[in-house]
Enzyme design. Structure first.
Site, PDB file in Angstrom:
ATOM      1  CG  ASP A  70      -1.812   1.196   1.338  1.00  0.00           C
ATOM      2  OD1 ASP A  70      -2.319   1.623   0.282  1.00  0.00           O
ATOM      3  OD2 ASP A  70      -2.004   1.738   2.438  1.00  0.00           O
ATOM      4  CB  SER A  71       0.241   4.778  -0.683  1.00  0.00           C
ATOM      5  OG  SER A  71      -0.966   4.858   0.045  1.00  0.00           O
ATOM      6  CE1 TYR A  89       2.874   5.534  -3.350  1.00  0.00           C
ATOM      7  CE2 TYR A  89       1.745   3.680  -4.374  1.00  0.00           C
ATOM      8  CZ  TYR A  89       2.881   4.214  -3.802  1.00  0.00           C
ATOM      9  OH  TYR A  89       4.001   3.446  -3.686  1.00  0.00           O
ATOM     10  N   GLY A  90      -2.819   8.990  -3.798  1.00  0.00           N
ATOM     11  CA  GLY A  90      -4.151   9.352  -4.295  1.00  0.00           C
ATOM     12  C   GLY A  90      -4.239  10.636  -5.100  1.00  0.00           C
ATOM     13  CB  CYS A 124      -2.569   1.035  -2.621  1.00  0.00           C
ATOM     14  SG  CYS A 124      -2.739   2.758  -3.057  1.00  0.00           S
ATOM     15  CG  ASN A 125      -9.110   1.094  -3.005  1.00  0.00           C
ATOM     16  OD1 ASN A 125     -10.050   0.574  -3.564  1.00  0.00           O
ATOM     17  ND2 ASN A 125      -8.809   0.833  -1.738  1.00  0.00           N
ATOM     18  CD  GLU A 181      -1.525   8.932   6.983  1.00  0.00           C
ATOM     19  OE1 GLU A 181      -0.491   9.151   7.615  1.00  0.00           O
ATOM     20  OE2 GLU A 181      -1.813   7.813   6.511  1.00  0.00           O
ATOM     21  CB  CYS A 209      -9.694   5.081  -0.025  1.00  0.00           C
ATOM     22  SG  CYS A 209      -8.192   5.763   0.712  1.00  0.00           S
ATOM     23  CB  THR A 210      -6.072   1.284   2.145  1.00  0.00           C
ATOM     24  OG1 THR A 210      -5.348   2.437   1.745  1.00  0.00           O
ATOM     25  CG2 THR A 210      -5.914   0.187   1.152  1.00  0.00           C
ATOM     26  CG  HIS A 211      -5.845   6.100   4.745  1.00  0.00           C
ATOM     27  ND1 HIS A 211      -4.993   5.481   3.861  1.00  0.00           N
ATOM     28  CD2 HIS A 211      -5.063   6.809   5.588  1.00  0.00           C
ATOM     29  CE1 HIS A 211      -3.753   5.826   4.159  1.00  0.00           C
ATOM     30  NE2 HIS A 211      -3.766   6.634   5.196  1.00  0.00           N
TER      31      HIS A 211
HETATM   32  N1  DGL Z   1      -3.761   3.834  -0.079  1.00  0.00           N
HETATM   33  C1  DGL Z   1      -4.461   4.863  -0.815  1.00  0.00           C
HETATM   34  C2  DGL Z   1      -5.685   4.248  -1.504  1.00  0.00           C
HETATM   35  O1  DGL Z   1      -6.195   3.230  -1.090  1.00  0.00           O
HETATM   36  C3  DGL Z   1      -4.890   6.005   0.071  1.00  0.00           C
HETATM   37  C4  DGL Z   1      -3.767   6.851   0.580  1.00  0.00           C
HETATM   38  C5  DGL Z   1      -3.022   7.560  -0.510  1.00  0.00           C
HETATM   39  O2  DGL Z   1      -3.566   8.489  -1.146  1.00  0.00           O
HETATM   40  O3  DGL Z   1      -1.884   7.177  -0.739  1.00  0.00           O
HETATM   41  O4  DGL Z   1      -6.147   4.802  -2.462  1.00  0.00           O
END
Ligand code: DGL
Length: 257
Positions: free
Chosen positions: A6-7, A38-39, A69-70, A149, A181-183
């Site tokens: 994941d990011s 990453y988003g 990570c989505n 975060e 999204c993973t968060h």
């Molecule tokens: N892990 C990212 C996702 O699932 C969310 C956090 C990011 O923007 O890196 O899209």
């Protein structure tokens, strides 16, 4: 070994689901905390990061990869599959689309995610491919990641932001809302309370874990390993919060050039 990346720390929500269904599965996790988020990055950059991470996981002998990570799933999954035909690569977007189709009863669904994920259009594409009758509403919720975060999980400000983002989706009377999204699973309670009882809020981790279980027959016994490209006390605290225990996280730099 199952290599999961994941990011950042959010992908641990997927690890948690995998561990529930496959407690014996050995996990090697990589969180690209130094380059998060990453988003809001371009397809090209997310593809480059994903290639580097998969090279690292391959070098660690992972034959099965989970893109937790989505944003990376949306923009880089097909790209890295073509580059690594010998690896079995799962992604949370495909699993999430299947979970939506399994869950909806009135065929009106919503997907929320980062700007990169939502503007890729990939959720609409994948859900429509599974069931063209489903009406899909999407919404990018870029402030949710920094709120998580900051650990602003149970704050009135977060609920206010959620109300603004989710207003349109609520008006559409969707029966299912996918946390793309993973968060976002960390904000599940606040999102569910804003959406109300008639909407089922789901994440893709459970479906992905079920898919892994179906296809993976045996595991070599090995200790789980956790890596990140940057480690802060904050990251370790969030990881503890998600997994419910402390894990040893090792720092690894992927792009030393
Ligand atoms: N892990 C990212 C996702 O699932 C969310 C956090 C990011 O923007 O890196 O899209």
């Amino acid at each position: 070994m199952i290599g999961i990346f994941d990011s950042g720390v959010g992908g641990l929500t997927v690890v948690k689901e995998i561990k529930k269904i496959l407690p014996e599965a050995p996990i090697l996790y990589f969180g690209d905390t130094a380059r998060l988020p990453y988003g809001n990055k371009s397809r090209e950059t997310i593809q480059k990061y994903s290639v580097e991470i998969i090279d690292f996981l391959r070098a660690k002998n992972c034959k099965t990869i989970v893109i937790a990570c989505n944003s990376a799933s949306a923009l880089a999954a097909d790209y890295v599959r073509k580059k690594n035909p010998d690896l079995k690569i799962y992604d949370v977007v495909s699993a999430g689309a299947e979970a939506v189709v399994d869950t909806t009863w009135n065929k009106k669904v919503a997907v929320i995610g980062t700007s990169a994920t939502i503007s890729s259009g990939v959720y609409k594409e994948k859900i429509a491919a599974l069931d063209p009758e489903i009406e899909i509403f999407v919404k990018a919720c870029p402030l949710f990641v920094p709120l998580v975060e900051e650990d602003w999980i149970v704050r009135p400000e977060t609920k206010k932001v959620a109300r603004v983002y989710l207003k349109e989706l609520k008006l559409q009377k969707v029966d299912t809302l996918l946390l793309g999204c993973t968060h976002y699973p960390l904000l599940e309670k606040v999102i569910a309370s804003v959406m109300g009882k008639r909407t089922k809020v789901i994440a893709s981790g459970e479906k992905l874990a079920q898919k892994l279980k179906k296809e993976m027959l045996c595991f070599e016994k090995k200790e789980d390993m956790y890596y990140a490209s940057d480690i802060t006390e904050h990251f370790a605290k969030l990881a503890r919060g998600i997994l419910g225990k402390s894990v040893r996280i090792e720092k690894i730099e992927l792009n030393k050039d």
